[in-house]
Design an enzyme around this catalytic site. Sequence first.
Site, PDB file in Angstrom:
ATOM      1  N   ASP A  14       6.008 -12.679 -14.293  1.00 34.93           N
ATOM      2  CA  ASP A  14       6.391 -14.026 -13.814  1.00 34.93           C
ATOM      3  C   ASP A  14       7.294 -15.116 -15.012  1.00 34.93           C
ATOM      4  O   ASP A  14       7.857 -16.290 -14.499  1.00 34.93           O
ATOM      5  CB  ASP A  14       5.270 -14.753 -13.418  1.00 34.93           C
ATOM      6  CG  ASP A  14       4.210 -15.729 -12.905  1.00 34.93           C
ATOM      7  OD1 ASP A  14       5.390 -14.449 -11.476  1.00 34.93           O
ATOM      8  OD2 ASP A  14       2.927 -15.552 -12.672  1.00 34.93           O
ATOM      9  N   GLU A  32       4.165 -17.149 -19.485  1.00 35.87           N
ATOM     10  CA  GLU A  32       4.211 -16.586 -18.149  1.00 35.87           C
ATOM     11  C   GLU A  32       5.375 -18.244 -17.375  1.00 35.87           C
ATOM     12  O   GLU A  32       6.420 -18.235 -16.903  1.00 35.87           O
ATOM     13  CB  GLU A  32       3.801 -16.502 -17.327  1.00 35.87           C
ATOM     14  CG  GLU A  32       2.487 -17.426 -17.114  1.00 35.87           C
ATOM     15  CD  GLU A  32       1.312 -16.255 -16.170  1.00 35.87           C
ATOM     16  OE1 GLU A  32       1.872 -15.592 -14.872  1.00 35.87           O
ATOM     17  OE2 GLU A  32       0.368 -17.247 -16.264  1.00 35.87           O
ATOM     18  N   HIS A  60       1.084  -1.525   0.000  1.00 38.06           N
ATOM     19  CA  HIS A  60      -0.246  -0.229  -0.121  1.00 38.06           C
ATOM     20  C   HIS A  60       0.773   1.530  -0.175  1.00 38.06           C
ATOM     21  O   HIS A  60       0.642   2.182  -0.510  1.00 38.06           O
ATOM     22  CB  HIS A  60      -1.452  -0.170   1.162  1.00 38.06           C
ATOM     23  CG  HIS A  60      -2.599  -0.471   1.271  1.00 38.06           C
ATOM     24  ND1 HIS A  60      -3.283  -0.801   1.862  1.00 38.06           N
ATOM     25  CD2 HIS A  60      -2.921  -0.148  -0.037  1.00 38.06           C
ATOM     26  CE1 HIS A  60      -4.277  -1.294   1.343  1.00 38.06           C
ATOM     27  NE2 HIS A  60      -4.019  -0.986   0.028  1.00 38.06           N
ATOM     28  N   CYS A 100       1.932  -8.010 -21.283  1.00 40.90           N
ATOM     29  CA  CYS A 100       0.746  -7.756 -19.738  1.00 40.90           C
ATOM     30  C   CYS A 100       1.583  -7.135 -19.035  1.00 40.90           C
ATOM     31  O   CYS A 100       1.473  -6.902 -17.117  1.00 40.90           O
ATOM     32  CB  CYS A 100      -0.472  -8.159 -20.107  1.00 40.90           C
ATOM     33  SG  CYS A 100      -0.213 -10.315 -19.526  1.00 40.90           S
TER      34      CYS A 100
END
Length: 959
Positions: free
Chosen positions: A846, A822, A576, A893
């Site tokens: 990944d 991936e 966060h 992506c």
Amino acid sequence: MLTLRPEDIRLDCQAADWRAALEQAAESLQQAGLTAPAYRDGLFQRETQSSTYLGNAIAIPHGTPESREHVHVTGVRVLQFPSGVEWHDGQRVHVLVSIAAQSDEHLDILRQLTHVLDDDSVGQRLAEARSTAEVAALLSKAVVEARLDAETLCLGFPARDARELALAGAARLRQLGCVGNGFVAAVAERELARLGQGLWLATSGQGVEIPALALATPEAELVSGGETVKGVFCLAAQGDAHRGLLERILALLDSGAAELSSADAATVLARLAGESATAHTRLARVLNAHGLHARPAKQLVQVARRQGIPIHVRLAEGGGAAVPTTSLTKVINLGARRGQQLAFSAEGEHAAEALDAVCRAVADGLGEQVMPFDESRERIVPQADAAPAEPLPDNTPHPGVAASPGLAIAPVFVLQTPRFDYPERAADPAEQQRRLQSAIVEGVAQLEALESEARGGEVAQILSMHEEMLQDPELFEAAREGIHEGRSAEAAWWEAIETAAHAQEMLADRLLAERAADLRDVGRRVLGILCNVSLPEPPETPYILVTDDIGPSDVARLDTRRVRGLLTARGGATAHSAILARALGIPAVVGAGERVLTLADGSELILDGERGRVTPAPSAERRAAAEQRLAERQQREAEAWKTRFEEARCRDGHRVEVAANLGNTTHAADAVERGAEAVGLLRTEFLFMAHAQEPDLDTQIAEYREALDALKGRPLVARTLDVGGDKPLPYWPVPKEDNPFLGLRGIRLTLTRPEVLETQLRALLLAAAPDAEGTPRPLRIMLPMVKDVGEFRAARAVFDRLVDEIPPTERATDVQLGVMIEVPSAALLAPTLAPEVDFFSIGTNDLTQYTLAIDRDHPVLSAQADGLHPAVLRLIEMTVAAAHAHGKWVGVCGELASDALAVPVLVGLGVDELSVSARQVPLVKARLREFGLNEARAQAELALGQATSEAVRDALEAR
């Protein structure tokens, strides 16, 4: 404490089977106003995980942790079945103690029931009971914990006679709040009882608050009244609660106490626990988030029984008696919490091997997924001075993890993480509870003030979430229980925080695991108030904040007029604090290692949040170059925003689509506003994680359609459910795996439950049906973690069947099915996949970690997990070549798609789509306009010719 009233008990119940009995239990809890109707599902879900049969014809059904939100008030309802019910594990049950618990109160209720299990006749007596009072009397018993631990020992005391030792023991018990002055006076007046073997006993029941046992031993050899004195026991007696302590003294005398006078605290506690001097012993730390509750305790008992020799266990840091590991109820009754050490003992030829096996089982989690125990995070205390880290060299780039884009040049302000020193135990529970309540109220007020000053909705939302955390009754109740067990407000509060944080880390995916940082952040806020510790004031002039780690509320407090950048030694790009740094537009590099803390206050630093690099004390030339880059970036951002709605093309007109990665369907409209031409990755697992139960078909359709409507005809690439051992769903438990990143996850997992995959595919197809005007909603469905064509075909069979079943007017008509590249095997086998798929989308995060065998969140190695490594680029090249040979498109992506250096390389390799975070869309579009396709191909060839990722970046920067 379990207190039963007549209205809590129902007599003469009848049920055909255990399911019917459990339905009655759920109904009784609901009728009593303790739970909502949905709690019933939690009761049944718990039974699928492990039987709640306790023993002696008693079962204690209770909900799962996820069903606690349906508990209105903690309580129990008891149902008597005189004829009995056969439970699903084959046991005969006459009484259900149905529990509605808002936190872990059921563990305390269970421990209070264990006394019933010592009486073999209790099951029949419960079945035959004719009144509610009789049932209550059989089940209810006030549990008083007698105290014996290292703090009640007074070893090596400089006494002149046995009476001084007795008074030393009494004084120690008074200091711990176990007794009052009346007890000390009574001990001073009474004669000591001679026990033999140089041991004596002083005892009284006067002024006893908590039954306890102290032992005082002399500093030097002591002879009193002509007899050797090796030690004096001081026993605070109360009812029958001290009987166990007295029995252990007598057992010690039977086994011999010769070494007691010179023994250390651990040895004394071991002998009083019943361990002989010849026994083999081993320690094992409990790692389970909720301690040694029923399920892991059952596993421990089973492992211990398989060893074939008697094994005993006790709490290492306490003075409790060792109990046989063959007794489930006695093992549960230890009440072992996470972080506590268990002391195992056994005697005989194979004792060492047996103890090793048991300790391995504990370390492996006893059937539950566990996190390692980090002493420095579990207990916040001052640490001994460690060897200083080697300083960072001047004018040399140092790697970290890129967390928030941007470039900053400013002096540093090094903020050391505060340390809190506090006592572990305290004598006045009421005062400790008052202190904690007051600190929480003050903490909430601080957060409310920050929230009112917060800039941007995301900041305010997270601060509001922190307020809710602080007001969570479960956290306070857990801390209150610790206080009443003798802990200080600080120690009890931090234990409650750590237990909740570890549970969060185990039940969520990698992104959600970092939300445990939020719990620790609010925990430290209250701890700072309790310990009166505050942070030093930063300078008035612009600076780059350097710290070990930083909580979200600390980021929200930052004055963006002065803070030019953020650099941390620890942390990840999805925490966060990193999200807030991006929301506030503060460049940030995290996870850069402890050496950054050696930077001198006021020394100059260049922080590159895009590349994840920092350069301390830069030369004049390097600083000038950075200033030029900073000015260019600011101008580029302004220009990129103005042209964000233009079609994404290279300088020579070559078309490359720029899409947005989303974790929430509600953000689709924002992505469009920022110029996204599609959604290139919708992480659908967040929809599943947002619900306590698996979302049904209608729920999924509504969520997906929200994104499709916001896109207004732009394509949506939705990744099917990507969860597993590394990020499990609470309602879909998977077996513990040694390496979950290489285990049952992604498409591998959903193929084990094809009904889940089918529901999701159906929802996506229905949600993407043409709108009322007949306009298609372009849908691209992507399968994660595919390793070869066999897995794709298995999923394709489900997809094709649904397309045939659903009328074209009710489902997507513009739809494609592809795979996410991936896993390196998928890239290597792309020529066999390409003829059958509709597209490829490369997940470089990944793919990089699997190719380089580096966890991208590793605290030391994460900076080396660079997608520009030539090995990764070659896999991308192979994938694109195979796809284009069959007329299929390829997207990227992962984070690499927004890396300014990587964009031309990816275009040069032939990538057709770049999907990035929504904030990055305008900048990536602008970056494409800076080069043509031929130049991109040259940069790709240059990158492929290098040997390391560092060499790739150096070569590209030089160009």
